[in-house]
Design a protein around this motif. Sequence first.
Motif, PDB file in Angstrom:
ATOM      1  N   VAL A  26       0.832  -1.203   0.000  1.00 11.32           N
ATOM      2  CA  VAL A  26       0.000   0.000   0.000  1.00 11.32           C
ATOM      3  C   VAL A  26       0.863   1.249   0.000  1.00 11.32           C
ATOM      4  CG1 VAL A  26      -1.618   1.359   1.383  1.00 11.32           C
ATOM      5  CG2 VAL A  26      -2.009  -1.076   1.047  1.00 11.32           C
ATOM      6  N   LEU A  30       0.291   3.305  -3.269  1.00 10.09           N
ATOM      7  CA  LEU A  30      -0.618   4.414  -2.975  1.00 10.09           C
ATOM      8  C   LEU A  30       0.080   5.569  -2.272  1.00 10.09           C
ATOM      9  CD1 LEU A  30      -2.618   1.919  -3.346  1.00 10.09           C
ATOM     10  CD2 LEU A  30      -4.151   3.173  -1.838  1.00 10.09           C
ATOM     11  N   ASN A  34      -0.907   2.998   5.839  1.00  8.23           N
ATOM     12  CA  ASN A  34      -2.264   2.601   6.202  1.00  8.23           C
ATOM     13  C   ASN A  34      -2.270   2.005   7.606  1.00  8.23           C
ATOM     14  OD1 ASN A  34      -4.870   1.737   6.385  1.00  8.23           O
ATOM     15  ND2 ASN A  34      -4.773   0.304   4.671  1.00  8.23           N
ATOM     16  N   ASP A  78     -10.510   2.004   0.678  1.00 10.20           N
ATOM     17  CA  ASP A  78      -9.947   2.774  -0.435  1.00 10.20           C
ATOM     18  C   ASP A  78     -11.036   3.540  -1.177  1.00 10.20           C
ATOM     19  OD1 ASP A  78      -7.552   3.232  -2.320  1.00 10.20           O
ATOM     20  OD2 ASP A  78      -9.144   2.554  -3.673  1.00 10.20           O
ATOM     21  N   ARG A  79     -12.167   2.872  -1.455  1.00 13.82           N
ATOM     22  CA  ARG A  79     -13.227   3.511  -2.232  1.00 13.82           C
ATOM     23  C   ARG A  79     -13.916   4.634  -1.465  1.00 13.82           C
ATOM     24  NH1 ARG A  79     -12.365   3.777  -6.915  1.00 13.82           N
ATOM     25  NH2 ARG A  79     -10.352   3.742  -5.908  1.00 13.82           N
ATOM     26  N   LEU A  82      -9.955   6.729   1.066  1.00 16.42           N
ATOM     27  CA  LEU A  82      -8.681   7.135   0.470  1.00 16.42           C
ATOM     28  C   LEU A  82      -8.860   7.741  -0.909  1.00 16.42           C
ATOM     29  CD1 LEU A  82      -6.420   4.114   1.543  1.00 16.42           C
ATOM     30  CD2 LEU A  82      -6.744   6.327   2.676  1.00 16.42           C
ATOM     31  N   ARG A  83      -9.825   7.260  -1.681  1.00 21.70           N
ATOM     32  CA  ARG A  83     -10.065   7.818  -3.018  1.00 21.70           C
ATOM     33  C   ARG A  83     -10.462   9.290  -2.930  1.00 21.70           C
ATOM     34  NH1 ARG A  83     -14.498   5.544  -7.406  1.00 21.70           N
ATOM     35  NH2 ARG A  83     -13.808   6.790  -9.180  1.00 21.70           N
ATOM     36  N   THR A  99      -6.732   6.737   8.664  1.00 21.44           N
ATOM     37  CA  THR A  99      -6.701   5.284   8.836  1.00 21.44           C
ATOM     38  C   THR A  99      -6.527   4.890  10.297  1.00 21.44           C
ATOM     39  OG1 THR A  99      -4.314   5.267   8.300  1.00 21.44           O
ATOM     40  CG2 THR A  99      -5.870   4.826   6.497  1.00 21.44           C
ATOM     41  N   GLU A 187      -6.592   4.211 -10.995  1.00 17.17           N
ATOM     42  CA  GLU A 187      -7.575   3.969  -9.934  1.00 17.17           C
ATOM     43  C   GLU A 187      -7.908   2.486  -9.798  1.00 17.17           C
ATOM     44  OE1 GLU A 187      -8.974   5.702  -7.517  1.00 17.17           O
ATOM     45  OE2 GLU A 187      -7.721   7.420  -8.023  1.00 17.17           O
ATOM     46  N   PHE A 190      -5.102   0.970  -7.948  1.00 13.37           N
ATOM     47  CA  PHE A 190      -5.200   1.345  -6.532  1.00 13.37           C
ATOM     48  C   PHE A 190      -6.179   0.415  -5.812  1.00 13.37           C
ATOM     49  CE2 PHE A 190      -3.927   6.103  -6.977  1.00 13.37           C
ATOM     50  CZ  PHE A 190      -2.582   5.744  -6.920  1.00 13.37           C
ATOM     51  N   SER A 194      -5.210  -2.242  -2.777  1.00 12.64           N
ATOM     52  CA  SER A 194      -5.871  -2.197  -1.472  1.00 12.64           C
ATOM     53  C   SER A 194      -6.491  -3.544  -1.130  1.00 12.64           C
ATOM     54  CB  SER A 194      -6.946  -1.108  -1.466  1.00 12.64           C
ATOM     55  OG  SER A 194      -6.374   0.167  -1.652  1.00 12.64           O
TER      56      SER A 194
END
Length: 293
Positions: A26, A30, A34, A78-79, A82-83, A99, A187, A190, A194
């Motif tokens: 991660v 990214l 995390n 992530d969705r 983090l996105r 996180t 994306e 990513f 995740s």
Amino acid sequence: MLEQQLINALSLGCVYALFALGFTLVFGVLGVINLSHGAMFTVGAYAALVFVEQFQLPLWAATLAAALVSGVFGLLIDRLVLRRLRANNAPHLIPMITTIGIGIAVTSAMQGLFGAENKRFPQEVVPESALDLGGLHLTVLELGIILLSFALMAVLLLGIQRTQLGRALRAIAESPKAAWLLGINVEGLFMLTSFVAAGLGGLAGVLIGLSSNAIFPLMGQPMLHKGIAVIILGGMGDIRGALLGGLFLGFAEVMSVAYIGSTMRDAVAFGLLFLILLVRPTGLFGKMQQRKA
């Protein structure tokens, strides 16, 4: 017996390495530390227990299902979180702090659902048979942990180094913007990262839960500390470093318990890590490269 301690250390080090692999994956792709990864460790352990007790799945199927559940949790983080932070160009500290909150929330939810007391896998599902090899006592569980961990680590390492997907992930780690300009689905990768990272964290939780036969809501917290130590020792974002760092920490802990005492386990392990970082502060595999647009 030294040989027996080496087997025990290898088994523990493999689990540490698996957990740290998800952590460093991660960060490498990214660019996020995390700190909810320890919670995914706990989710995996409890998920396997539920699949075994409530759904009567065999251990191998429960382990696979638990890794998938953890992966879905990582994907949701992530969705949903983090996105949005990426889209708003949030400073690097914001995802880390976020996180932390997610990890605390998930841990509290586990405690609310399952209680604070230790849970154990049913005795009949934990393999008790063992192999005696020239005086070495190797349980089937230890052998399974070692073989599964090395197989997954080899697949991940070879996948990153030798496949088109791995080259795309390395390009994103170098510069997400440049990778996007080259037509890479940033994306999407990513999301995949995740999912895989959280799945590895959950799998590590199952293996530790089986090995110690003790599952409790706060079990991910000490593992998170060790995961951070491992990726710093190996070099931030470096998969090879996560492998070696995890094995080093496992060997340091087991040998300190065997020859010094259990009360000094963490002191010896983290003391050795500290000394290594004094000599090589960038970790075993050099400097963390800064991203460029």
